[in-house]
Motif scaffolding. Sequence first.
Motif, short mmCIF file in Angstrom:
data_model
loop_
_atom_site.label_atom_id
_atom_site.label_comp_id
_atom_site.label_asym_id
_atom_site.label_seq_id
_atom_site.Cartn_x
_atom_site.Cartn_y
_atom_site.Cartn_z
N ALA A 112 58.65 64.06 35.72
CA ALA A 112 57.49 64.39 36.55
C ALA A 112 57.56 65.84 37.01
O ALA A 112 58.62 66.32 37.41
CB ALA A 112 57.44 63.45 37.75
N GLU A 113 56.43 66.54 36.98
CA GLU A 113 56.40 67.94 37.40
C GLU A 113 56.25 68.02 38.91
O GLU A 113 55.19 67.74 39.47
CB GLU A 113 55.25 68.69 36.73
CG GLU A 113 55.26 70.18 37.07
CD GLU A 113 54.10 70.94 36.46
OE1 GLU A 113 54.27 72.13 36.13
OE2 GLU A 113 53.01 70.34 36.33
N THR A 114 57.34 68.40 39.58
CA THR A 114 57.32 68.59 41.03
C THR A 114 57.88 69.98 41.35
O THR A 114 58.70 70.51 40.61
CB THR A 114 58.17 67.54 41.77
OG1 THR A 114 59.54 67.65 41.36
CG2 THR A 114 57.66 66.13 41.49
N ALA A 274 54.08 59.05 37.38
CA ALA A 274 53.51 60.34 37.73
C ALA A 274 52.23 60.57 36.92
O ALA A 274 52.24 60.45 35.69
CB ALA A 274 54.51 61.47 37.46
N PHE A 275 51.16 60.90 37.60
CA PHE A 275 49.88 61.20 36.97
C PHE A 275 49.62 62.69 37.06
O PHE A 275 49.67 63.27 38.15
CB PHE A 275 48.76 60.42 37.65
CG PHE A 275 47.38 60.83 37.21
CD1 PHE A 275 47.00 60.77 35.88
CD2 PHE A 275 46.45 61.28 38.15
CE1 PHE A 275 45.72 61.15 35.48
CE2 PHE A 275 45.17 61.65 37.76
CZ PHE A 275 44.81 61.59 36.42
N LEU A 287 50.55 63.67 40.91
CA LEU A 287 50.78 62.65 41.91
C LEU A 287 51.98 61.83 41.45
O LEU A 287 51.97 61.29 40.33
CB LEU A 287 49.56 61.75 42.08
CG LEU A 287 48.28 62.40 42.61
CD1 LEU A 287 47.14 61.39 42.59
CD2 LEU A 287 48.49 62.94 44.01
N VAL A 288 53.01 61.71 42.30
CA VAL A 288 54.27 61.07 41.91
C VAL A 288 54.64 60.01 42.93
O VAL A 288 54.56 60.26 44.15
CB VAL A 288 55.41 62.11 41.81
CG1 VAL A 288 56.69 61.45 41.29
CG2 VAL A 288 55.01 63.28 40.91
N TYR A 289 55.05 58.84 42.45
CA TYR A 289 55.57 57.79 43.32
C TYR A 289 56.86 57.25 42.71
O TYR A 289 56.92 56.96 41.51
CB TYR A 289 54.57 56.65 43.49
CG TYR A 289 55.14 55.47 44.26
CD1 TYR A 289 55.32 55.54 45.64
CD2 TYR A 289 55.53 54.30 43.59
CE1 TYR A 289 55.87 54.47 46.35
CE2 TYR A 289 56.07 53.23 44.29
CZ TYR A 289 56.23 53.33 45.67
OH TYR A 289 56.78 52.28 46.36
#
Length: 355
Positions: A112-114, A274-275, A287-289
């Motif tokens: 996921a891109e954070t 992650a979207f 958006l990451v959960y």
Amino acid sequence: MKADVIGRVGGDPSLGAEDLFAVAAIDTRRTRIGDSAFRIHGRESRFNIEFSKKETPLGPARILLEGDFFGAAGNQITSNSDSFRLRHAIVEVGPLLAGQWWTTFYDPGAYAETLDFAGAGGQTFIRQGVVRLQHRFANGFSIAGAIENPEGRVQFGPAAAVVSSRDTTPDFVGNIRYQGAFGHIQLGGAVTQTNAPNGVSGDEVGYAGTLHGRLNLPFLAPKDNIRFQATYANGATRYIQETAGVTAGVLPSVFYNPATGQAETQKTFGGYVAFQHWWTNELRSNLVYSYVRSDLPRFASAVTFKHSQYGAANLIWSPWADLDLGIEVQHGLREDRDNARGRQTRVQSSATYRF
């Protein structure tokens, strides 16, 4: 080069990691809304050197050496010096790769891109010594098998420290991957052995299984996608980041109950979704959960980490391909065995330039 500006609210600012969001380190004992901290750093900046050949008797070859500045913490009083550390060091010739690299269990293409350096706690995030063979088929499938550096951890009783095992056997790791027009799917597995320290009998075999993927969503926007991972680990807790040993309140691979002399492997589930949505060719959001939960033994301490949740939302602008300017909100929850909870919220802004 990357610059990070981080502000956080909630939890005890004397605990946890300043420079990344370690949800497992959130204070659960005296959390107060209003505690805050502020930090600016450039430790995620990194350098790499790569050389490659198109043809050798075994196929294409390359060597890669990479490091960043997330080594031992520096002095913030005057120089703000931070130690350079090794990230990757590999030689790859045809199907063979050897050196320090991502574990074969992990899928960097589903990450996921954070802006947060730690990212989702339910992911696998391990770089270690690897000797790997991989074969790519013509139909989009590939298969890989490896022996990798082991690092088992044990704990004797609820109040004891978590210590390393004797590690007499490598981790055996493999994956199967399919790449297609829809994206990709990867299945991974690992078998480990945790050896009791000298003077204690009993070696415990652990295992972990994972499903990674990245699915394209062109019906929303040409570059939209969903990335995900789901992992179950039994006696191999470090293959889930939140329990991998990089934060306070970690879990061992094996609990030893001194009252009965029995051993029990730690069972943990972790994952994330992650979207990524592209508003324009230059502007995107993620958006990451993430969710992690451990099935603790009855004799585990009340303050032992049991459960965490992590959420992040960001907006990243790339006015040209080499430059990213972004802002991100992060929130985390930690819960212990006795149901005590702590929360923390962070806001982070980052600037990254790639050469």
